[in-house]
Design a protein around this motif. Structure first.
Motif, short mmCIF file in Angstrom:
data_model
loop_
_atom_site.label_atom_id
_atom_site.label_comp_id
_atom_site.label_asym_id
_atom_site.label_seq_id
_atom_site.Cartn_x
_atom_site.Cartn_y
_atom_site.Cartn_z
N ASP A 198 44.88 51.57 9.89
CA ASP A 198 44.13 50.63 8.82
C ASP A 198 44.41 50.93 7.52
N SER A 229 45.10 52.46 16.05
CA SER A 229 45.25 51.28 14.87
C SER A 229 45.30 52.28 13.78
N GLY A 284 47.47 46.80 7.99
CA GLY A 284 47.02 47.66 9.23
C GLY A 284 47.92 47.06 10.42
N ASN A 289 44.14 58.46 8.01
CA ASN A 289 43.81 57.04 8.49
C ASN A 289 42.42 56.50 8.09
N PRO A 290 42.18 55.75 7.19
CA PRO A 290 43.05 54.79 6.66
C PRO A 290 44.17 55.19 5.80
#
Length: 540
Positions: free
Chosen positions: A412, A410, A380, A319-320
């Motif tokens: 991304d 989250s 995202g 991540n991302p």
């Protein structure tokens, strides 16, 4: 007080006329009486009705007055109820009908009159069934409204009208209401987080009673430690339509023969964590027939405060993610504590374009993990709800969609910060006779640097020697894996003449960044390393 005024006040049970005086320059001036509303007549056409056959009815006629000098409207409601001849108590749901001088409502008819005095009529359908062979119907309340005033006529005044009630001959209803489609409303996930704030939800069911009709009822939930909570099932005429509302549902009929209901319930703070279920449903029909359904087949719910089972230390890796050109997968893992008899379930809901794939698994370090598919369309995504259950049925719940603590997870996308860069460009052919222009397209090939975000479109512009645009196109088409983009221009119908033309273009990538090349009318335009791209149209 004069005797005549005293008699007027005694007669005016529902209305009050005020007469005042004041002295202006030595003379008394009387003020007009306060505008008022009154019910002046009310009666049923028949004193007895045989309702043992279908379509029994009786006609109610009533007259109302409005003493406002400039009255423009006269409206209100009439409420009727059935009284048991066995107990003398009200029996069954009321029937509320609306009337309005200016607008028609349901079966209420404007017979005659003006907004200052009008007569209305209503044909009341009489229920075929009650708790005995007779029942009494009565008008129990009338509300009146004018343009700026309102009044209520209560039972005491209504009983002074000789025809305010009638007797109906009925059949005895020996049945009881039934129900179907017992469920959590909208089929929602039956998990609830309850700690400092309550959790709200709705239980839906459809009640049927094809004799006297459904009147009222209750739903009781039972949970751990002997806890329980209940709510009433009530329905009424919808305020803004001619339909009927039972909780959050807006269908059904006037006597409750068929009544879908969606009743809001609440798990308050202090609700015992664990499994809850519908323990009892009580339904009563308009004849007083009662049915109690214990432990009906229906939804079960799980309440938690995350006090026993917990998920923490959420990690997404990698991540991302670089999903600019294709779907990719990443891993979501977490530490789980307090589990009894292992983990039985992990569910994760993302806001958009992300979803779990495959079954959850336990990593070598003991962390619970699941693979997540991230769509190439996702810019995202965040976790909106996450639930973990163990083998003993304990629940840990997170996320805004469950009104639970935010896990702050989250995924991304690798950021794109540099606009597209063109390395070279060429035309094929670069020179063409005017006579062939209508039969042959001109291919523009641009070699662009492969960056984080791919180029998604290449609008093309052709300029004459004066820098005026003589051709343009949106130039949609994606960037090939080697970085190239192509566009075939058809220039035969644009009225071009022999001469030299500059070909410029814009590069627009998936992240919204753009760059301009060989465009003389754009101040930020860049020049290609090999110089401008020129198309020559020759004579012939």
């Amino acid at each position: 007080m004069s005797r005549s005024l005293a008699r007027g006040l005694l007669r005016g049970t529902l209305t009050l006329a005020l007469v005042t005086s004041t002295t202006v320059l030595g003379s008394a001036v009387a003020h007009a009486a306060t505008p008022r509303l009154a019910l002046t007549a009310l009666s049923f056409e028949q004193s007895t009705v045989d309702a043992t056959q279908d379509n029994g009815s009786n006609r109610l006629t009533f007259t109302a007055t409005n003493t406002e000098p400039d009255a423009q409207n006269l409206a209100g409601t009439v409420t009727l109820r059935m009284r048991s001849s066995l107990t003398g108590e009200w029996l069954g749901h009321d029937r509320v009908v609306r009337f309005d001088y200016n607008y028609g409502w349901g079966d209420v008819e404007l017979v005659s009159g003006t907004p200052r005095e009008a007569t209305f009529a209503y044909h009341i359908p009489v229920r075929r069934y009650s708790d005995a062979t007779t029942a009494t119907w009565e008008v129990t309340k009338v509300t009146l409204s004018g343009d700026d005033i309102s009044a209520t006529v209560g039972a005491a005044k209504l009983s002074t009208f000789p025809g305010y009630r009638f007797t109906a001959t009925t059949l005895i209803d020996l049945s009881a209401p039934t129900f179907s489609f017992l469920a959590l409303n909208n089929g929602r996930d039956p998990y609830f987080y309850v700690k400092d704030d309550p959790a709200y939800f709705a239980i839906s069911l459809t009640v049927d009673d094809y004799q006297s009709g459904f009147w009222k009822g209750s739903i009781k939930l039972v949970g751990p430690g002997g806890q329980s909570l209940s709510t009433q099932i009530d329905w009424a005429r919808d305020e803004y339509s001619t339909g009927f509302r039972c909780g959050g549902s807006t269908s059904g009929d006037a006597d409750g023969h068929y009544m879908p209901c969606s009743m809001e319930m609440k798990f308050p703070p202090g609700t015992a964590p664990g499994s809850w279920r519908v323990g009892q449903i009580v339904l009563v029909n308009n004849a007083g027939g009662r049915a109690t359904y214990k432990n009906p087949a229906g939804p079960s719910m799980v309440v938690t405060s995350n006090s026993t089972l917990q998920a923490t230390d959420f990690v997404v890796s990698p991540n991302p993610v670089d999903n600019w050109r294709a779907d990719v997968t990443t891993e979501l893992s977490m530490a789980v504590t307090g589990a009894v008899r292992g983990i039985s379930q992990l569910d994760v809901t993302f806001e958009d374009q992300c979803s779990t794939t495959g079954q959850p698994y336990t990593k070598a370090d003991g962390r619970l993990a699941v693979r997540v598919l991230v769509s190439s369309r996702a810019r995202g995504c965040e976790v909106k709800k996450l639930s973990v259950r163990d083998g003993a049925g304990n629940l840990a719940l997170y996320g805004a969609d469950a009104s639970a603590p935010d896990p702050q997870i989250s995924i991304d996308q690798v950021p794109s910060t540099e606009p597209p860069t063109a390395l070279s460009a060429a035309l094929n052919p670069a020179s063409i006779p005017l006579s062939q222009l209508a039969n042959q397209s001109i291919r523009l090939t641009v070699q662009a640097e492969v960056k984080v975000a791919p180029v998604t479109s290449m609008p093309v512009y052709v300029y004459d020697a004066d820098g005026e645009v003589v051709f343009q196109t949106s130039g949609y088409g994606g960037q090939a894996p080697d970085g190239s983009l192509t566009y075939d221009m058809s220039l035969g119908y644009w009225g071009l003449e022999p001469g030299q033309y500059t070909v410029g273009f814009m590069l627009y990538d998936a992240s919204g960044l753009r760059s301009y090349w060989n465009m003389p009318d754009v101040s930020s335009s860049l020049t290609l390393p090999g110089g401008p791209v020129v198309l020559t149209i020759t004579e012939g």
